[in-house]
Write a protein that holds these residues in place. Structure first.
Motif, PDB file in Angstrom:
ATOM      1  N   GLY A  47       0.793  -1.071   0.103  1.00  0.00           N
ATOM      2  CA  GLY A  47      -0.018  -0.033  -0.112  1.00  0.00           C
ATOM      3  C   GLY A  47       0.798   1.477   0.140  1.00  0.00           C
ATOM      4  N   TYR A  48       2.007   1.283  -0.624  1.00  0.00           N
ATOM      5  CA  TYR A  48       2.754   2.468  -0.651  1.00  0.00           C
ATOM      6  C   TYR A  48       2.166   3.354  -1.995  1.00  0.00           C
ATOM      7  CZ  TYR A  48       5.317  -0.913  -3.660  1.00  0.00           C
ATOM      8  OH  TYR A  48       5.373  -1.878  -4.413  1.00  0.00           O
ATOM      9  N   GLN A  49       2.804   4.730  -2.073  1.00  0.00           N
ATOM     10  CA  GLN A  49       2.045   5.608  -3.121  1.00  0.00           C
ATOM     11  C   GLN A  49       2.689   5.441  -4.322  1.00  0.00           C
ATOM     12  OE1 GLN A  49       2.220   9.588  -1.482  1.00  0.00           O
ATOM     13  NE2 GLN A  49       0.337   9.732  -2.354  1.00  0.00           N
ATOM     14  N   SER A  50       4.064   5.637  -4.500  1.00  0.00           N
ATOM     15  CA  SER A  50       4.582   5.447  -5.749  1.00  0.00           C
ATOM     16  C   SER A  50       4.521   4.057  -6.142  1.00  0.00           C
ATOM     17  CB  SER A  50       5.860   6.028  -5.858  1.00  0.00           C
ATOM     18  OG  SER A  50       6.294   6.902  -4.979  1.00  0.00           O
ATOM     19  N   ARG A  51       3.992   3.639  -7.492  1.00  0.00           N
ATOM     20  CA  ARG A  51       3.810   2.314  -7.751  1.00  0.00           C
ATOM     21  C   ARG A  51       5.190   1.898  -8.137  1.00  0.00           C
ATOM     22  NH1 ARG A  51       3.145   0.321 -12.841  1.00  0.00           N
ATOM     23  NH2 ARG A  51       2.237  -1.826 -12.843  1.00  0.00           N
ATOM     24  N   LEU A  52       5.919   2.434  -8.830  1.00  0.00           N
ATOM     25  CA  LEU A  52       7.406   2.160  -9.270  1.00  0.00           C
ATOM     26  C   LEU A  52       8.405   2.548  -8.236  1.00  0.00           C
ATOM     27  CD1 LEU A  52       7.180   2.442 -13.096  1.00  0.00           C
ATOM     28  CD2 LEU A  52       6.769   0.280 -11.668  1.00  0.00           C
ATOM     29  N   ASN A  53       9.342   2.056  -7.584  1.00  0.00           N
ATOM     30  CA  ASN A  53      10.091   2.543  -6.528  1.00  0.00           C
ATOM     31  C   ASN A  53      11.253   1.538  -6.455  1.00  0.00           C
ATOM     32  OD1 ASN A  53       9.442   0.239  -4.929  1.00  0.00           O
ATOM     33  ND2 ASN A  53       7.449   1.555  -4.420  1.00  0.00           N
ATOM     34  N   ALA A  54      11.999   2.143  -5.419  1.00  0.00           N
ATOM     35  CA  ALA A  54      13.433   1.372  -5.364  1.00  0.00           C
ATOM     36  C   ALA A  54      13.325  -0.148  -4.779  1.00  0.00           C
ATOM     37  CB  ALA A  54      14.335   1.887  -4.447  1.00  0.00           C
ATOM     38  N   PHE A  55      12.061  -0.370  -4.068  1.00  0.00           N
ATOM     39  CA  PHE A  55      11.536  -1.671  -3.718  1.00  0.00           C
ATOM     40  C   PHE A  55      11.306  -2.624  -4.790  1.00  0.00           C
ATOM     41  CE2 PHE A  55       8.257  -4.201  -1.681  1.00  0.00           C
ATOM     42  CZ  PHE A  55       9.257  -4.914  -0.687  1.00  0.00           C
ATOM     43  N   VAL A  56      10.484  -2.160  -5.574  1.00  0.00           N
ATOM     44  CA  VAL A  56      10.092  -3.115  -6.798  1.00  0.00           C
ATOM     45  C   VAL A  56      11.187  -3.391  -7.620  1.00  0.00           C
ATOM     46  CG1 VAL A  56       8.681  -3.243  -8.738  1.00  0.00           C
ATOM     47  CG2 VAL A  56       7.648  -2.029  -6.654  1.00  0.00           C
ATOM     48  N   ALA A  57      12.037  -2.472  -7.962  1.00  0.00           N
ATOM     49  CA  ALA A  57      13.247  -2.688  -8.576  1.00  0.00           C
ATOM     50  C   ALA A  57      14.142  -3.617  -8.028  1.00  0.00           C
ATOM     51  CB  ALA A  57      13.848  -1.394  -9.209  1.00  0.00           C
ATOM     52  N   GLY A  58      14.207  -3.463  -6.597  1.00  0.00           N
ATOM     53  CA  GLY A  58      15.140  -4.216  -5.816  1.00  0.00           C
ATOM     54  C   GLY A  58      14.701  -5.670  -5.890  1.00  0.00           C
ATOM     55  N   ILE A  59      13.274  -5.985  -5.805  1.00  0.00           N
ATOM     56  CA  ILE A  59      12.880  -7.193  -5.865  1.00  0.00           C
ATOM     57  C   ILE A  59      13.062  -7.890  -7.300  1.00  0.00           C
ATOM     58  CG2 ILE A  59      10.909  -8.799  -5.495  1.00  0.00           C
ATOM     59  CD1 ILE A  59      11.479  -7.678  -2.932  1.00  0.00           C
ATOM     60  N   ALA A  60      12.729  -6.966  -8.413  1.00  0.00           N
ATOM     61  CA  ALA A  60      12.927  -7.581  -9.599  1.00  0.00           C
ATOM     62  C   ALA A  60      14.199  -8.043  -9.880  1.00  0.00           C
ATOM     63  CB  ALA A  60      12.421  -6.470 -10.816  1.00  0.00           C
ATOM     64  N   LEU A  61      15.314  -7.101  -9.379  1.00  0.00           N
ATOM     65  CA  LEU A  61      16.631  -7.147  -9.515  1.00  0.00           C
ATOM     66  C   LEU A  61      17.238  -8.345  -8.810  1.00  0.00           C
ATOM     67  CD1 LEU A  61      19.060  -5.657 -11.053  1.00  0.00           C
ATOM     68  CD2 LEU A  61      19.216  -4.513  -8.734  1.00  0.00           C
ATOM     69  N   GLY A  62      16.471  -8.531  -7.710  1.00  0.00           N
ATOM     70  CA  GLY A  62      16.778  -9.895  -6.929  1.00  0.00           C
ATOM     71  C   GLY A  62      16.629 -11.162  -7.787  1.00  0.00           C
ATOM     72  N   LEU A  63      15.613 -11.314  -8.662  1.00  0.00           N
ATOM     73  CA  LEU A  63      15.407 -12.393  -9.504  1.00  0.00           C
ATOM     74  C   LEU A  63      16.599 -12.662 -10.492  1.00  0.00           C
ATOM     75  CD1 LEU A  63      11.570 -11.904 -10.299  1.00  0.00           C
ATOM     76  CD2 LEU A  63      12.547 -13.475  -8.516  1.00  0.00           C
ATOM     77  N   ALA A  64      16.943 -11.586 -10.885  1.00  0.00           N
ATOM     78  CA  ALA A  64      18.391 -11.884 -11.592  1.00  0.00           C
ATOM     79  C   ALA A  64      19.525 -12.256 -10.973  1.00  0.00           C
ATOM     80  CB  ALA A  64      18.604 -10.288 -12.371  1.00  0.00           C
ATOM     81  N   VAL A  65      19.632 -11.797  -9.687  1.00  0.00           N
ATOM     82  CA  VAL A  65      20.751 -12.170  -8.906  1.00  0.00           C
ATOM     83  C   VAL A  65      20.751 -13.485  -8.096  1.00  0.00           C
ATOM     84  CG1 VAL A  65      21.922 -11.414  -6.738  1.00  0.00           C
ATOM     85  CG2 VAL A  65      20.996  -9.547  -8.233  1.00  0.00           C
ATOM     86  N   ILE A  66      19.480 -13.938  -7.875  1.00  0.00           N
ATOM     87  CA  ILE A  66      19.327 -15.390  -7.254  1.00  0.00           C
ATOM     88  C   ILE A  66      20.187 -16.637  -8.176  1.00  0.00           C
ATOM     89  CG2 ILE A  66      17.591 -17.331  -7.203  1.00  0.00           C
ATOM     90  CD1 ILE A  66      15.686 -15.341  -5.977  1.00  0.00           C
ATOM     91  N   PRO A  67      19.970 -16.556  -9.410  1.00  0.00           N
ATOM     92  CA  PRO A  67      20.806 -17.614  -9.908  1.00  0.00           C
ATOM     93  C   PRO A  67      22.162 -17.115  -9.858  1.00  0.00           C
ATOM     94  CG  PRO A  67      19.697 -16.279 -11.727  1.00  0.00           C
ATOM     95  CD  PRO A  67      19.081 -15.728 -10.240  1.00  0.00           C
ATOM     96  N   VAL A  68      22.763 -16.313  -9.984  1.00  0.00           N
ATOM     97  CA  VAL A  68      24.114 -16.062  -9.823  1.00  0.00           C
ATOM     98  C   VAL A  68      24.604 -16.452  -8.390  1.00  0.00           C
ATOM     99  CG1 VAL A  68      25.959 -14.320  -9.830  1.00  0.00           C
ATOM    100  CG2 VAL A  68      24.048 -14.020 -11.532  1.00  0.00           C
ATOM    101  N   VAL A  69      23.848 -16.022  -7.477  1.00  0.00           N
ATOM    102  CA  VAL A  69      24.422 -16.397  -6.290  1.00  0.00           C
ATOM    103  C   VAL A  69      24.168 -17.995  -5.971  1.00  0.00           C
ATOM    104  CG1 VAL A  69      24.148 -16.127  -3.697  1.00  0.00           C
ATOM    105  CG2 VAL A  69      23.962 -13.984  -5.071  1.00  0.00           C
ATOM    106  N   PHE A  70      22.962 -18.559  -6.314  1.00  0.00           N
ATOM    107  CA  PHE A  70      22.542 -19.719  -6.072  1.00  0.00           C
ATOM    108  C   PHE A  70      23.756 -20.758  -6.759  1.00  0.00           C
ATOM    109  CE2 PHE A  70      20.972 -23.704  -8.006  1.00  0.00           C
ATOM    110  CZ  PHE A  70      20.656 -24.238  -6.986  1.00  0.00           C
ATOM    111  N   SER A  71      24.135 -20.473  -8.096  1.00  0.00           N
ATOM    112  CA  SER A  71      24.765 -21.426  -8.714  1.00  0.00           C
ATOM    113  C   SER A  71      26.101 -21.479  -8.149  1.00  0.00           C
ATOM    114  CB  SER A  71      24.921 -20.877 -10.272  1.00  0.00           C
ATOM    115  OG  SER A  71      25.473 -21.549 -11.082  1.00  0.00           O
ATOM    116  N   ILE A  72      26.698 -20.317  -7.834  1.00  0.00           N
ATOM    117  CA  ILE A  72      28.138 -20.414  -7.065  1.00  0.00           C
ATOM    118  C   ILE A  72      28.231 -21.034  -5.872  1.00  0.00           C
ATOM    119  CG2 ILE A  72      30.001 -18.818  -6.568  1.00  0.00           C
ATOM    120  CD1 ILE A  72      29.070 -17.206  -8.827  1.00  0.00           C
TER     121      ILE A  72
END
Lengths: 394, 271
Positions: free
Chosen positions: A236-261
């Motif tokens: 329920g925050y105000q700006s729909r696009l923000n650091a939090f959303v970007a961070g979570i989406a970015l996290g999806l890209a980071v997961i396989p890198v960290v997982f794999s190694i």
């Protein structure tokens, strides 16, 4: 001679041992070739840095002036200037200066005079915003709210290049991405390498690693359309696009890198450690958490460092899902803009060779240095950890 | 080279401990399959309390596999199937309500390759103790010293207890593993070729240690080295191709075996 095979190419006596690399020319060539290839990689990294840094150099050396209003010298006084002074005044390179005749120079001076007449008269018009104190320090700008502010606003009457909004933007998204992805990826790595049954592992591992095959633009799109809406309705925050959303989406890209190694590091811990722990009466979980994880610490640490590199360097996801507003704010729920997204979005519009253009190269070089130093520090810490495990270092 | 004959073997002459030999472990009709291959065929034997029991036999005969049945380490392999029963102190350890962790806490194990944790010497020993719920520093310190002395390692490492165990020599590492196993005061100590990767001096130390430990622990040891089995064990079981060929007192196995195969093996004619 009776023991020598009939067709063996063996020289008489021991002279033959001197043949050196001539004995196996193909292997020798292949080795040299591979060596060259690895050298090229190092060279490329170096060249990229040199190129980026060279474009940013005039800024670093304080040779750029972004002031909207610069003092003008009347065109009729051109003859009073020495050629060198004239060249500097017009902001030309020696080659450009040589290529222009007197009339052209005269015309340029008139343009300059014209500019000076039309230039804004307020106090900030004369400010060279590319100076360090404006890049890092707050300033009260005449065309915005009357307070000391950090502003990145390269387009407009006054070009404001404060770097803090971008640095904070990059740090915020990276932080969220790592906080979200590292625990998940490590837990998955521990589960897959230590706890799961071999048959489950066989499809879990490729499935998680498949995430790295998702193009980042698709991840960004997913973050922009699906996750942004979902997370907003949950938190329920105000700006729909923000650091939090970007961070979570970015996290999806980071997961396989960290997982794999991390998974590789955990799997390569000798099974005998686990067996010893189990034989002492540890549960599988205790063995994984208390014995295997500490033993794999260097590799797991390397995984996190690489994850950080991926997160801070990733562009497309952040560009699409962060809201792209260079706001100076520590709140995770404000729209934000990272260094990488800024370069991607603005470089095409910046005037070639201008202060904006050079500023983008400067932040690119900064990013390069930050990732380089992080990797270097990570490497040092990793060696320390390894040494401690092997009983070498104190 | 002189032929190896049974009479050349030095037998274990140490007197059995008082009250030793009461049956502790009893296996009956144990069959073990790895997928489609049968590794153990109908093994029945009884191991006495505070005895040293040696399992001998050529490589791949199933002796290590059988040893690992006692603390259910074979459970870790996916395709293993076990039938028959193994009872310790009268309790079936393969009954479904057995807590494997509780079982393993009472059975120590020393592996073929020394496998100390990549931690300090002190932490290696306290790891098992902490699993058993010992937390008081003074108690931990005392047990560390006691078990290191028990494994004849104390004098060599007392000044560097907090350095990494991986800095020790191979023989010291194996003795550390023994110290780690005896620290938790198990009732049974399983040893899977504990000296196979060690030099003769380290081996001798470990053999002395086993004879020492026998006063308190029931020891089952797998070994390739027949002189070793003869020197340290009270009872010997000879395995061949997954079957228990002969099980008797060590003296009998090495001097007057009742099966031809046993005689051939202990005299070095095959294996």
């Amino acid at each position: 001679m009776t023991n020598t095979p009939a067709n063996a190419k063996r020289t008489v006596g021991w002279m033959g041992i001197h043949r050196g690399h001539k004995a196996r020319p193909v292997e020798w060539l292949a080795e040299k070739f591979i060596f060259l290839v690895s050298l090229t990689a190092i060279l490329m990294v170096f060249l990229i840095f040199v190129f980026v840094a060279r474009e940013a150099l005039p800024l670093v050396l304080g040779q750029m002036n972004s002031a909207a209003a610069r003092p003008a010298i009347p065109a009729k006084d051109m003859d009073k200037l020495k050629p060198a002074e004239l060249q500097e005044y017009l902001g030309l390179t020696p080659a450009e200066f040589k290529g222009l005749d007197k009339e052209a120079l005269q015309a340029l001076m008139e343009v300059r005079e014209e500019e000076a007449k039309e230039a804004p008269k307020d106090k900030d018009a004369k400010v060279n915003t590319t100076e360090w104190k404006y890049l890092f320090g707050a300033h009260e700008w005449s065309d915005s709210r009357p307070e000391d502010r950090h502003v990145w606003q390269p387009i407009g009457r006054i070009h404001k290049y404060n770097l803090w909004p971008l640095i904070i933007g990059s740090l915020k998204t990276t932080l969220v991405a790592l906080l979200f992805s590292v625990p998940l990826a490590l837990a998955a790595a521990i589960y897959v390498s230590q706890l799961s049954s071999p048959s489950l592992k066989e499809w879990l591992k490729p499935a998680i690693e498949m995430l790295s095959g998702v193009p980042s633009v698709v991840l960004g799109f997913f973050g922009l359309i699906v996750m942004a809406t979902f997370l907003q309705s949950v938190f329920g925050y105000q700006s729909r696009l923000n650091a939090f959303v970007a961070g979570i989406a970015l996290g999806l890209a980071v997961i396989p890198v960290v997982f794999s190694i991390a998974e590789d590091a955990l799997t390569s811990v000798p099974r005998s450690y686990t067996q010893a722990a189990l034989a002492l009466g540890a549960s599988k979980w205790q063995a994984a958490w208390q014995i295997v994880l500490p033993a794999a610490a260097p590799g797991v640490f390397a995984a996190v460092v690489l994850g950080f590199g991926r997160a801070i360097g990733e562009t497309m996801v952040v560009l699409m899902a962060s809201g792209n507003a260079s706001i100076m704010s520590w709140s995770l729920f404000d729209s934000t803009r990272s260094i990488t997204a800024t370069i991607a979005a603005e470089l095409a519009e910046a005037v070639f060779g201008g202060h904006h253009y050079r500023m983008l190269f400067l932040i690119g070089a900064m990013l390069f240095i930050v990732t380089f130093l992080t990797n270097l520090a990570g490497d040092l810490i990793m060696h320390r950890l390894k040494g401690r495990l092997e009983g070498k270092a104190k | 080279m002189a032929a190896f004959s049974p009479t050349q073997v030095t037998l274990n002459t140490a007197k059995p401990t008082e009250g030793a030999g009461a049956p502790l472990i009893a296996s009956e009709g144990v069959n073990l399959h790895y997928g489609a291959t049968q590794a153990l065929k109908n093994i029945s034997l009884t191991i006495g309390e505070r005895h040293v029991t040696a399992f001998i036999g050529p490589s791949g005969c199933g002796k290590s596999t059988f040893l690992r049945c006692f603390n259910r380490m074979n459970d870790l392999i996916d395709s293993v199937r076990i039938t028959g029963s193994i009872k310790i102190g009268g309790q079936d350890i393969y009954s479904p309500d057995v807590d494997v962790i509780e079982l393993r806490k009472r059975i120590g194990m020393v592996f073929q390759r020394s496998n100390p944790f990549p931690k300090s010497i002190y932490d290696n020993i306290t790891y098992g103790l902490k699993l058993h719920g010992m937390t008081a520093k003074s108690e931990l310190d005392a047990t560390v010293e006691q078990s290191l002395r028990g494994a004849a390692l104390w004098d060599e490492v007392k000044d560097r207890l907090h350095t990494s165990a991986l800095g020790l020599s191979g023989g010291q590492q194996q003795r550390l593993c023994i110290a780690r196993a005896i620290a938790i005061k198990p009732e049974i100590l399983l040893m899977d070729e504990p000296a196979s990767a060690l030099d003769p001096i380290a081996t001798a130390k470990i053999e002395e240690l086993i004879l020492e430990l026998k006063r308190e622990f029931t020891i089952v040891i797998v070994t390739h080295n027949m002189q070793q089995a003869a020197r340290i064990s009270d009872q010997t079981a000879f395995f061949y191709l997954g079957e228990l060929i002969e099980f008797d007192t060590t003296a009998k196995i090495f001097t007057n075996p009742s099966k031809k195969q046993t005689e051939d093996y202990v005299t070095g004619r095959f294996g």
